[in-house]
Design a protein around this motif. Structure first.
Motif, PDB file in Angstrom:
ATOM      1  N   ASN A 237      -3.068   1.524  -5.268  1.00 10.08           N
ATOM      2  CA  ASN A 237      -4.256   1.583  -6.372  1.00 10.08           C
ATOM      3  C   ASN A 237      -5.486   0.999  -5.638  1.00 10.08           C
ATOM      4  O   ASN A 237      -6.334   1.311  -5.569  1.00 10.08           O
ATOM      5  N   GLU A 238      -5.389  -0.144  -5.011  1.00 10.67           N
ATOM      6  CA  GLU A 238      -6.197  -1.244  -4.780  1.00 10.67           C
ATOM      7  C   GLU A 238      -5.730  -1.996  -3.486  1.00 10.67           C
ATOM      8  O   GLU A 238      -4.589  -2.519  -3.680  1.00 10.67           O
ATOM      9  N   LYS A 239      -6.717  -2.254  -2.415  1.00  8.31           N
ATOM     10  CA  LYS A 239      -6.115  -3.004  -1.319  1.00  8.31           C
ATOM     11  C   LYS A 239      -5.909  -4.571  -1.562  1.00  8.31           C
ATOM     12  O   LYS A 239      -6.623  -5.085  -2.519  1.00  8.31           O
ATOM     13  N   ASP A 240      -4.642  -4.970  -1.500  1.00  9.86           N
ATOM     14  CA  ASP A 240      -4.019  -6.287  -1.660  1.00  9.86           C
ATOM     15  C   ASP A 240      -4.422  -7.032  -0.347  1.00  9.86           C
ATOM     16  O   ASP A 240      -3.941  -6.903   0.764  1.00  9.86           O
ATOM     17  N   THR A 241      -4.592  -8.454  -0.449  1.00 12.15           N
ATOM     18  CA  THR A 241      -4.879  -9.186   0.631  1.00 12.15           C
ATOM     19  C   THR A 241      -3.521  -9.492   1.510  1.00 12.15           C
ATOM     20  O   THR A 241      -3.619  -9.038   2.548  1.00 12.15           O
ATOM     21  N   GLN A 242      -2.366  -9.707   0.699  1.00  9.75           N
ATOM     22  CA  GLN A 242      -1.146  -9.784   1.529  1.00  9.75           C
ATOM     23  C   GLN A 242      -0.641  -8.572   2.109  1.00  9.75           C
ATOM     24  O   GLN A 242       0.033  -8.638   3.196  1.00  9.75           O
ATOM     25  N   LEU A 243      -0.656  -7.440   1.477  1.00  8.43           N
ATOM     26  CA  LEU A 243      -0.372  -6.228   1.916  1.00  8.43           C
ATOM     27  C   LEU A 243      -1.103  -5.515   3.026  1.00  8.43           C
ATOM     28  O   LEU A 243      -0.646  -5.032   4.131  1.00  8.43           O
ATOM     29  N   GLY A 244      -2.376  -5.745   2.743  1.00 13.34           N
ATOM     30  CA  GLY A 244      -3.240  -5.193   3.949  1.00 13.34           C
ATOM     31  C   GLY A 244      -3.350  -3.902   4.075  1.00 13.34           C
ATOM     32  O   GLY A 244      -3.653  -3.352   5.109  1.00 13.34           O
ATOM     33  N   VAL A 245      -3.149  -3.063   2.975  1.00 14.07           N
ATOM     34  CA  VAL A 245      -3.341  -1.571   3.339  1.00 14.07           C
ATOM     35  C   VAL A 245      -4.387  -0.966   2.263  1.00 14.07           C
ATOM     36  O   VAL A 245      -4.070  -1.129   0.944  1.00 14.07           O
ATOM     37  N   GLU A 246      -5.159  -0.175   2.869  1.00 19.18           N
ATOM     38  CA  GLU A 246      -6.336   0.293   2.128  1.00 19.18           C
ATOM     39  C   GLU A 246      -5.881   1.042   0.853  1.00 19.18           C
ATOM     40  O   GLU A 246      -4.552   1.654   1.027  1.00 19.18           O
ATOM     41  N   VAL A 454       1.669  -4.417  -6.204  1.00 21.83           N
ATOM     42  CA  VAL A 454       0.860  -3.816  -5.473  1.00 21.83           C
ATOM     43  C   VAL A 454       0.977  -2.520  -4.891  1.00 21.83           C
ATOM     44  O   VAL A 454      -0.101  -1.993  -4.320  1.00 21.83           O
ATOM     45  N   GLY A 455       1.881  -1.736  -5.270  1.00 26.12           N
ATOM     46  CA  GLY A 455       2.080  -0.334  -4.719  1.00 26.12           C
ATOM     47  C   GLY A 455       3.255   0.210  -5.209  1.00 26.12           C
ATOM     48  O   GLY A 455       4.229  -0.282  -5.871  1.00 26.12           O
ATOM     49  N   LEU A 456       3.600   1.541  -5.196  1.00 23.90           N
ATOM     50  CA  LEU A 456       4.792   2.245  -5.936  1.00 23.90           C
ATOM     51  C   LEU A 456       5.137   3.165  -4.598  1.00 23.90           C
ATOM     52  O   LEU A 456       4.333   3.621  -3.763  1.00 23.90           O
ATOM     53  N   PHE A 457       6.453   3.220  -4.673  1.00 20.83           N
ATOM     54  CA  PHE A 457       7.049   4.507  -3.773  1.00 20.83           C
ATOM     55  C   PHE A 457       7.888   5.307  -4.427  1.00 20.83           C
ATOM     56  O   PHE A 457       8.859   5.038  -5.365  1.00 20.83           O
TER      57      PHE A 457
END
Length: 482
Positions: A237-246, A454-457
């Motif tokens: 949904n939003e870029k996280d600094t640790q994940l680093g994916v747009e 920070v994200g869903l799969f």
């Protein structure tokens, strides 16, 4: 100058225990430190009491130190649990079964236990419950790690439109089928070259020597039980600094498996050794430990870390095969163990943290918490919560044993659930049906203080073992490896 004269009450006042050590200390001090003042003598005895190991070979004070050092327990002698266990924190306790709670209460009474926590997906296992976290002092518990050492999650996020999973379903199905093997004891006809197979530990421990050949042929395989390889949709949904994916929607490959026969053999061998060295009462026997300064403990630690690296290599082999076929390198790979032990600092001292079915969740540490074959997995970032010993759940957790699931769930009910969520299942059985698992949203809600999402799969094409569970697997809920 008056000669030194000590009294027993002087020693008891500074913490010396009743017994021969008091008269021994008084006699030695009055003979060898006779020109010291009482205050000086008491200061010396305080130092010996505080750190007796430092004086164990002292020319004068060794007899005092020897009486103050803990007496070693004779090998094979039964060890009593502490009458009162350490306090441990429970997350989501309202839906944790009594069996898991009882196992955690037993673990809390171990003489080596320092701190503990129970995750919201917890259920009964062998020794430490699945979802149990236990910090110990200078001790490692093989069944506190689990039989499937280094069982882990690995997610590759690809910059590919996930609509292709529907448009080219046959292609992605083929890639899953060809990338790995499922099933108890299965191995490839030829071994895969990888640095982990050439590790010196295989030559240093006799147990590992006998396992090297099979490990080479099982490298990149996935086993049975709740292990899987699946393609799905990743939503950021939003870029996280640790994940680093747009922010966006991506194609993801998620795998779950462990160290296969290598880990299972290590766990069973050193559990047997631990039980011989330290007999614990009743069911607590499965919590037998090895100390980190004895040969067997050092060996287990070496072997456990090798098995963890081997499990990681298995995932990397699978992901590399598929990345090659997709002609894409992943934007990001997120992975974590959830059956392992780590040396960590806790309240200013080094401890051994066992996470059996628990995800490391230190500050800003990324991990994956899967749901089921139809429920989403969560890409999470740890908050470093000390109350949970920097941990979180490792999944939704089972609410039915395998036997109960096979008796209660029908094939039509499973197919209805798969159709509802648009999931294609390759293999898989009723024992792994979504109905057998807790609700992942309820579990995640119970650990909001432990991790940020920070994200869903969302699984779409799921590959699992399709053979019926072995009798020993159906009796319990724990994935024991092969």
């Amino acid at each position: 100058m008056a000669k030194l004269k000590l009294k027993g009450k002087d020693l008891r006042a500074i913490g010396y225990p009743e017994g021969p050590v008091i008269s021994i200390a008084m006699n030695l001090m009055e003979r060898h430190y006779k020109h010291h003042s009482t205050e000086q003598a008491i200061d010396i005895l305080k130092e010996v009491l505080a750190t007796p190991a430092d004086y164990a070979e002292d020319a004068i004070l060794a007899p005092v130190a020897q009486h103050l050092l803990p007496k070693p327990v004779p090998e094979g002698a039964e060890i009593s649990l502490n009458a009162t266990g350490i306090q441990f924190n429970v997350f989501g306790g309202e839906f944790i079964e009594p069996g898991a709670m009882n196992q955690m209460y037993q673990a809390a009474k171990l003489p080596v236990s320092i701190a503990g926590a129970l995750m919201p997906d917890a259920h009964a296992g062998y020794g430490l419950p699945i979802g149990g976290v236990l910090a110990t002092e200078n001790a490692v518990i093989p069944y506190g790690v689990g039989v499937d050492i280094g069982c882990r999650m690995c997610l590759s996020i690809f910059d590919i439109d996930p609509k292709e999973l529907t448009q080219r379903e046959h292609y992605f199905t083929r890639e899953l089928n060809e990338a790995t093997l499922f099933g108890g004891g299965r191995q490839f006809e030829y071994s895969t070259e990888h640095p982990v197979i050439d590790r010196p530990e295989f030559g240093e421990l006799s147990l590992l020597k006998a396992l090297q050949g099979k490990a080479a042929k099982q490298l990149g395989s996935s086993g049975s039980g709740n292990h899987f390889a699946e393609f799905g949709i990743v939503e950021i949904n939003e870029k996280d600094t640790q994940l680093g994916v747009e922010a966006g929607t991506y194609l993801g490959l998620l795998t779950h498996s462990g160290s296969r026969a290598l880990g299972a053999n290590i766990a069973n061998h050193y559990t047997k050794v631990a039980k011989q060295k330290r007999r614990l009462p009743g069911e607590a026997n499965n919590l037998a430990w090895l100390t980190m300064d004895e040969q067997e403990g050092i060996e287990y630690w070496m072997a456990m870390n090798l098995a963890g690296d081997y499990a990681s290599a298995c995932h990397h082999v699978i992901h590399a095969k598929i990345a090659k076929q997709l002609a894409r390198q992943p934007l990001k790979m997120v992975e974590n163990h959830h059956n392992f032990a780590w040396r960590e600092m806790y309240e200013g001292r080094e401890v051994i943290v066992h996470r059996k079915g628990a995800t490391p969740a230190g500050k800003n540490v990324l991990g994956i918490i899967p749901g089921s074959m139809t429920a989403p997995g969560f890409i999470v970032k740890g908050k470093g919560e000390l109350a949970a010993i920097n941990s979180a759940s490792h999944g939704a957790g089972r609410k039915m044993s395998r036997t109960a699931a096979m008796n209660a769930i029908t094939k039509s009910a499973l197919q209805e659930m798969l159709t509802k969520h648009g999931v294609k299942l390759l293999g898989g059985g009723l024992d792994e049906a979504p109905h057998a698992y807790k609700d992942i949203y309820t579990v995640m809600n119970a650990q909001q203080h432990l991790v940020d999402t920070v994200g869903l799969f969302y699984p779409k094409i799921v590959k699992m073992d399709g053979t019926a569970p072995k009798p020993w697997m159906k009796k319990g809920k724990e994935e024991l490896g092969e």
